[in-house]
Design an enzyme around this catalytic site. Structure first.
Site, PDB file in Angstrom:
ATOM      1  N   LYS A  13     -34.926 -56.853  51.295  1.00  0.00           N
ATOM      2  CA  LYS A  13     -33.919 -55.609  51.176  1.00  0.00           C
ATOM      3  C   LYS A  13     -33.680 -55.260  52.554  1.00  0.00           C
ATOM      4  CE  LYS A  13     -34.017 -53.849  46.737  1.00  0.00           C
ATOM      5  NZ  LYS A  13     -34.254 -52.493  45.842  1.00  0.00           N
ATOM      6  N   LYS A  60     -30.384 -65.087  40.198  1.00  0.00           N
ATOM      7  CA  LYS A  60     -30.754 -64.031  38.859  1.00  0.00           C
ATOM      8  C   LYS A  60     -29.266 -63.512  38.758  1.00  0.00           C
ATOM      9  CE  LYS A  60     -34.292 -60.971  37.666  1.00  0.00           C
ATOM     10  NZ  LYS A  60     -35.260 -60.268  38.146  1.00  0.00           N
ATOM     11  N   LYS A  97     -26.717 -57.145  39.759  1.00  0.00           N
ATOM     12  CA  LYS A  97     -25.402 -56.087  40.008  1.00  0.00           C
ATOM     13  C   LYS A  97     -25.203 -56.214  41.431  1.00  0.00           C
ATOM     14  CE  LYS A  97     -29.277 -52.736  39.643  1.00  0.00           C
ATOM     15  NZ  LYS A  97     -29.838 -51.695  38.672  1.00  0.00           N
TER      16      LYS A  97
END
Ligand code: TRP
Length: 350
Positions: free
Chosen positions: A128, A212, A215
């Site tokens: 991240k 995957k 969102k």
């Protein structure tokens, strides 16, 4: 709505030695099919088996930039998803993380228990924070410490999560163990276990069978959102990437066909049957036949959920009542645990 919380919650002491499930989701981005099959369905099933706490992680959300004007609405949307998927607020305790300040208070104590070396190993932070690690917030770095506090402030014993969270659960166990050791309180915190297995554990993108469903994927066609209407669901499945072969007789035949396998897995999870059963039914057929069947199934399962979300969001009073009631029940557990922690640490306010 409950007039009265169910008996075990009203000021009850923490359930030492018993099972308690806890999980949460961040209020960032729309809920999608991957969240539904990978998490929500499991929460719904677990609530009837064991005491279940499900929250919306708005404290975690601000580790990335959020619009303060939208954050509350995002919390409502996740809550609407929980309720629409079938979480029963009379059975499960549903609340917003920020409504229970003990999460943040315990996280501070845990920041002083966890070691830098432990956090340096966290792969999610590395992903991240990207190339500019020094510009990431410190909150993003200590994100898993707050997650440990979320879990342990309720002495939860089982945590349904995706496999990407396994490492955070290991850290939670390390923190629990070190706290118990450092403060001479053997067994004070349980060592919680992740619950990862099950169908739908990994729903992949409709555009790329190796990624995957997420969102944060820029392509909306990569996922089915819980709020998509029937047309959007059908269209996304029609456009889903596949190959030109027919469906095989057995699951081994899906080897190396990630997109095909994903659609078969989604069908199986939505229908509540095994992949082998799906293949028994569709072996020898191409996607020209399989996709419309999958679209019909997806619309029949997801359509009512989206409809219920829209109904709930049109009048947020019901959602807000659920969250207020849940926060009260959650605090009835977290408050005495945190009071004990203050005592163990020797804080002035203990
Ligand atoms: N990190 C989790 C996720 O991204 C969300 C989360 C925050 C969570 N606190 C938690 C999950 C505690 C389980 C338990 O999926």
């Amino acid at each position: 709505m409950t007039d009265q919380p169910p008996a075990p919650y009203a000021g009850a002491p923490p359930y030492l030695g018993e099972q308690r499930v806890l999980s949460g989701m961040q209020p960032s981005g729309d809920l999608h099919l991957g969240n539904y099959l990978g998490a929500l369905v499991k929460f719904v099933r677990l609530q009837h088996q064991v005491e279940t706490f499900i929250f919306v992680a708005d404290l975690h959300a601000i580790t990335a930039e959020q619009d303060p004007k939208k954050l509350k609405q995002q919390v409502r949307e996740i809550t609407a998803g929980y309720l629409a998927a079938g979480l029963d607020p009379k059975v499960a305790t549903i609340f917003a993380q920020s409504a229970v300040p003990e999460h943040a208070e315990l996280a501070w104590v845990f920041n002083c228990v966890a070691r830098l070396g432990w956090l340096d190993r966290m792969t999610q932070f590395k992903e991240k924070s990207g190339k500019h690690k020094e510009r990431a917030s410190i909150g993003l770095y200590t994100y898993p410490v707050l997650q440990a506090a979320d879990i342990l402030v309720y002495k939860a014993t089982q945590v349904p999560v995706g496999d990407d969270q396994k490492q955070h659960l290991e850290l939670t166990r390390d923190i629990a163990q070190k706290f118990n050791n450092d403060f001479s309180a053997p067994g004070f915190f349980p060592l919680p276990e992740p619950l990862i297995q099950g169908p739908g554990a990994r729903v992949m993108s409709l555009r790329d069978g190796a990624a995957k469903m997420s969102k944060s994927d820029p392509s909306d066609n990569s996922r089915i959102n819980l709020t998509d209407d029937a047309d959007a669901i059908a269209q996304k499945i029609r456009k889903a990437r596949t190959d030109a072969e027919v469906l095989p007789e057995t699951a081994e035949g899906l080897e190396g066909r990630a997109e095909a396998r994903n659609l078969v897995a989604i069908y199986a999870a939505l229908a509540g049957i095994t992949e082998a059963e799906v293949l028994k039914q569709y072996a020898g057929q191409g996607f020209g036949a399989f996709k419309p069947a999958l679209a019909d199934l997806a619309v029949s399962v997801m359509g009512p959920i989206g409809g219920e979300m829209r109904r709930l969001l049109a009048d947020p009073a019901e959602i807000d009542r659920v969250l207020a009631d849940g926060a009260q029940r959650a605090r009835a557990i977290a408050t005495p645990v945190m009071a004990e922690v203050r005592g163990l640490v020797g804080f002035w306010n203990s």
